[in-house]
Structures are given as C-alpha cells and as structure tokens.
Design a protein around this motif. Structure first.
Motif, PDB file in Angstrom:
ATOM      1  N   PHE A 124      62.629  66.411  79.356  1.00 18.57           N
ATOM      2  CA  PHE A 124      62.868  65.540  78.213  1.00 18.57           C
ATOM      3  C   PHE A 124      64.115  64.741  78.551  1.00 18.57           C
ATOM      4  O   PHE A 124      65.219  65.273  78.584  1.00 18.57           O
ATOM      5  N   GLY A 125      63.918  63.454  78.853  1.00 17.83           N
ATOM      6  CA  GLY A 125      65.037  62.643  79.307  1.00 17.83           C
ATOM      7  C   GLY A 125      65.587  63.213  80.601  1.00 17.83           C
ATOM      8  O   GLY A 125      64.849  63.471  81.550  1.00 17.83           O
ATOM      9  N   GLU A 142      60.884  66.588  70.966  1.00 16.52           N
ATOM     10  CA  GLU A 142      59.814  65.596  70.867  1.00 16.52           C
ATOM     11  C   GLU A 142      59.472  65.292  69.409  1.00 16.52           C
ATOM     12  O   GLU A 142      59.168  64.156  69.050  1.00 16.52           O
ATOM     13  N   SER A 145      62.941  63.550  67.541  1.00 13.61           N
ATOM     14  CA  SER A 145      63.526  62.306  68.061  1.00 13.61           C
ATOM     15  C   SER A 145      63.068  61.077  67.294  1.00 13.61           C
ATOM     16  O   SER A 145      63.858  60.156  67.065  1.00 13.61           O
ATOM     17  N   ALA A 146      61.820  61.063  66.880  1.00 10.42           N
ATOM     18  CA  ALA A 146      61.279  59.887  66.187  1.00 10.42           C
ATOM     19  C   ALA A 146      61.654  59.846  64.711  1.00 10.42           C
ATOM     20  O   ALA A 146      61.329  58.896  64.014  1.00 10.42           O
ATOM     21  N   ALA A 167      69.093  61.680  75.362  1.00  9.41           N
ATOM     22  CA  ALA A 167      67.631  61.698  75.442  1.00  9.41           C
ATOM     23  C   ALA A 167      67.010  61.515  74.062  1.00  9.41           C
ATOM     24  O   ALA A 167      65.999  60.811  73.913  1.00  9.41           O
ATOM     25  N   ILE A 168      67.592  62.136  73.029  1.00  9.53           N
ATOM     26  CA  ILE A 168      67.095  61.938  71.663  1.00  9.53           C
ATOM     27  C   ILE A 168      67.205  60.473  71.287  1.00  9.53           C
ATOM     28  O   ILE A 168      66.272  59.882  70.730  1.00  9.53           O
ATOM     29  N   ASP A 170      67.270  57.864  73.278  1.00  5.30           N
ATOM     30  CA  ASP A 170      66.335  57.068  74.075  1.00  5.30           C
ATOM     31  C   ASP A 170      64.889  57.207  73.617  1.00  5.30           C
ATOM     32  O   ASP A 170      64.046  56.364  73.943  1.00  5.30           O
ATOM     33  N   HIS A 171      64.566  58.265  72.885  1.00  4.40           N
ATOM     34  CA  HIS A 171      63.204  58.480  72.386  1.00  4.40           C
ATOM     35  C   HIS A 171      63.092  58.183  70.886  1.00  4.40           C
ATOM     36  O   HIS A 171      62.087  58.539  70.257  1.00  4.40           O
ATOM     37  N   SER A 172      64.106  57.543  70.327  1.00  2.00           N
ATOM     38  CA  SER A 172      64.134  57.307  68.883  1.00  2.00           C
ATOM     39  C   SER A 172      63.902  55.841  68.558  1.00  2.00           C
ATOM     40  O   SER A 172      63.969  54.980  69.446  1.00  2.00           O
ATOM     41  N   LYS A 175      66.532  53.343  69.843  1.00  2.00           N
ATOM     42  CA  LYS A 175      66.796  53.316  71.282  1.00  2.00           C
ATOM     43  C   LYS A 175      67.340  51.981  71.786  1.00  2.00           C
ATOM     44  O   LYS A 175      68.036  51.939  72.813  1.00  2.00           O
TER      45      LYS A 175
END
Length: 439
Positions: A124-125, A142, A145-146, A167-168, A170-172, A175
C-alpha cells in the motif's frame, strides 16, 4: 522472485487470519462483542464501554481479539486494572474471567477462533508486507483512504508511520492537494499557535509579515501531525475547535477563514496514559482517532523480511542482490529483534546491497559480532580494518544520498520518505557530505 503460481498459492494461504473473539459483559447487563478492533473501557462518553464509576479513568483499559486470546491492556489508568488480586498492565485472557476496573467488574468470555479476512494486497503505497498483520493493515487503509475520516497511526519508531500517512493521502480524494507535515515534537511553545494557524503582520515581536499556518497551507489537502502526543496542551482546544468548525483565525486576526483539510496523525506515545494524566485532551483524541491503525513492529512480522529486502534492493538500484542480502541477514542476524524496525532494516539492507558484489564485503563492514580467532591480529591490522570500514561506509553514504537527492530533486521530505529516515537525519547526511540541492 516468485512466479505467478507460487504467489497465487501464497495469497490463498494467508487471505484469512484466525483470531479468538469473545464478549465483554458489564454488571448492569450490557454486552459487547470483542473483535480485532480495540474496545475501550472508560468513563469518557466516547468510549465503547462507558462506566459511570468515579474510580474508573477516562480511558481505563482496552480489549481486543488476537490469535492467542483476548488482549486486556491497561491504558495508564489511575486505579489500575485487576484480575483477581493481580494488577495487570497487559495480559492475554484465554478462559472466562472477570476484570476489575475501579469498583466495577467486566466479565470476559473468550470464544472459539473465527476468521478475519485480510485481503490479497502485499503493498500500500510505500509500505510492503505479506504477513497477516500487514495484510489486515492494508485492507483497513484501502477502505478508509477514500473517506474523509481522520486516522491516528500508532507504532514504534521506525515502523513507517509517515509513509503510511503519505500513502493514505495519495489514495484519497485530496491526492491532488498539498501534503503538509507538522512535527509536533519540534514546535517551539512560543510559536506553536502561529505555526498551526498563521499570524497577521505585527501580531507579535518578529511578525514582520502576514503568514499562513499549516492548516491553511494544507487547504484542499492533508495535514499530517507527526508525534501528536507532543502537541502543547494549551494548543489542543484551539485545534479541536478549528477541526470541528472547519475554520481558523490567525494570531492577531479578527476574522475566520474556512478550511477543507483531512487530518492524519501519528504517535509512539501511549495516549491513554497521557489523557489519564491530563496531558492530552480526550475530546481531541476521539476527534482525530476516528480510525486507529496500529503498525506492528518488525520483530512481529519477520516473515516479511524477504519481501522488504527485495523492495529495498530495488530502491537502491541493486535488485539483483536481493537474494544475497537476504541470505546474509538470515545467517548473521537471524535472532535479531530489530529495535529500529523497518528504518533500521533499510539502512542495513541498503549498505549490504551496495557491497554485495565483493566477497565477504558485507561481513567486513556490517557484521555485528565476530569472534576474534586465536592469535589476534596486530594493532596495525585492526586500525587498517577500522579505516577501511569507515571509508566503505562513507563512500556508500555519499553515493546513496547524492543519488537520493537527484531522484527527489532536493526535496528533503521526499528523500525521507524514500529512505525511511527522519527528515533531520537526512539533512544531517546532506550537510556531512556537502550535497547541494540539484539545479
């Protein structure tokens, strides 16, 4: 490297994780299921099991399911958590028993093991791992994050808390916005409010211009509060109000400005003990810790070493040396408990990967303990080895940080994320070797 069929079978073996769940029953008849996510017992109204007992601390203890049984952990309570006459700090319960908190009892009943889905992800990231604990972490990341939920990342030094926060981000949905890091442990008390909220020109001595604070800089993005437990107590209610009302007022200002910021935080402190001691506000804790993610120490996931070493060797441009490095670490450091966690592994594996071309070079530079044979070498030979060792390490460090600086275009935060080191350590190496920011 594993082929597709091997990797698929690995997934099949670890897609589930078995834990011993159970129930907690209070004296007044309330019952709550105990699972892998922590259940907090305390007097604070935000806890999962709220006690009106005045001898119970705000956050008294927590209960969670593990594969061995129910983990009971005292959170630094004033009057302690007891099983019978024994005061416990942390214990795994495998049979039905009563725990005493203050003047109240909670009946803990472990049940048979049940299956927890941990997913297939190995990454993850910038975080990698294929152990059940890390797959469980990835499955939670996963999902959250959204969302706009605030996340508190827990773990020992070196486990990768800032890498997880990035990483959170970048996946939100945020981002494309800024990722702003505030190290609460290094905030000067006199400038703390200005650093977070900004200030107007002339609002205090030295305020020669109007400046944004970290919250405003992170607008439409993510604010990462590293070492949250170090945040000055007098600043905590102001931060809570800003997060709740989604607006800030600069020091010396007269009007509020709206902000759209997602907050992530990390700490290695025991915030339960800090809250019970009055050094951290419980309302701010529950506002930021809407989701809690605990990163396991490296000693708790040693099965991840091969994958981590493979990733580290690739990052330093020596992917072909992964097997050699893995064999050396296995033979020389097989019983090592990695107190510096992944950050320490990154440093060791990076040096080993760089030296793996030369027979015995890894041993010469990195060996932790070697018996001196009978007829020990002369002082001159020992001095030569010492000088050779320093020279090899210095050459590696200079090449590594020069390459890292070029790849990150001189961005120290990015260099820290890629190397798994703290930013001040990276700056120290840049100064040591006179590495300038690339044009």
């Amino acid at each position: 490297m594993t082929d597709a069929s091997t990797r698929a079978s690995t997934h099949a073996r670890v897609v589930h994780w078995f834990v011993r769940g159970g129930t907690a029953k209070t004296q007044d008849g309330r019952e709550i299921a105990i699972d892998v996510d922590p259940i907090v017992v305390g007097r604070d109204p935000n806890t999962q099991i709220v006690m009106s007992d005045q001898e119970v601390s705000s956050l008294h203890c927590e209960l969670r399911a593990t594969n061995e049984g129910i983990l009971v952990k005292d959170l630094g309570s004033t009057n302690g958590t007891f099983i019978g006459a024994v005061r416990v700090r942390e214990v795994v319960v495998t049979t039905t028993c009563e725990i005493t908190v203050g003047q109240s009892n909670v009946l803990i009943e472990p049940t048979a093991k049940h299956r927890v889905d941990v997913g297939f992800a190995e990454r993850f990231g910038g975080i990698v791992g294929n152990s059940p604990k890390m797959r469980r972490v990835f499955s939670v990341l996963e999902k959250v994050s959204a969302t706009p939920l605030s996340v508190l990342i827990l773990g020992e030094t070196g486990t990768g808390k800032e890498v997880v926060a990035k990483a959170i981000h970048d996946h939100s949905p945020h981002k494309d916005g800024p990722f702003v890091v505030v190290d609460c442990g290094s905030i000067p008390p006199t400038l703390a409010e200005s650093l977070l909220f900004g200030h107007e020109k002339g609002s205090f001595t030295g305020a020669t211009e109007r400046r944004k604070g970290a919250l405003a800089e992170a607008d439409k993005g993510t604010l990462f509060l590293d070492e949250l437990g170090e945040l000055p107590i007098e600043l905590q209610p102001k931060l809570l109000r800003a997060l709740a009302e989604r607006q800030i007022k600069r020091v010396g200002g007269s009007s509020f400005e709206p902000i759209d910021v997602r907050v992530l935080a990390a700490t290695r402190r025991d915030l339960g003990a800090e809250m019970n001691a009055g050094r951290f506000r419980s309302d701010l804790f529950f506002r930021i810790a809407q989701v809690r993610v605990e990163l396991p120490a490296l000693r708790e996931r040693v099965s991840d070493l091969p994958l981590l070493i493979e990733d580290i060797c690739a990052r330093v441009g020596r992917p072909e040396h992964a097997r050699t490095v893995e064999q050396w670490i296995s033979s020389r450091m097989g019983s090592y408990d990695w107190p510096g966690n992944v950050r320490e592994l990154v440093n060791v594996a990076s040096v080993a990967a760089t030296l793996a071309d030369t027979p015995n070079a890894i041993d010469d530079v990195l060996t932790l303990a070697r018996d001196t044979p009978e007829g020990s070498p002369s002082k001159q030979a020992a001095t030569a080895f010492s000088e050779a060792k320093r020279g090899a390490i210095a050459a590696f460090e200079r090449d590594y940080f020069s390459s890292l600086s070029r790849g990150a275009k001189g961005n120290v935060s990015e260099m820290a994320r890629q190397s798994g080191m703290e930013r001040h350590h990276v700056r120290a190496y840049l100064r040591k070797y006179g590495i300038e920011k690339p044009e």
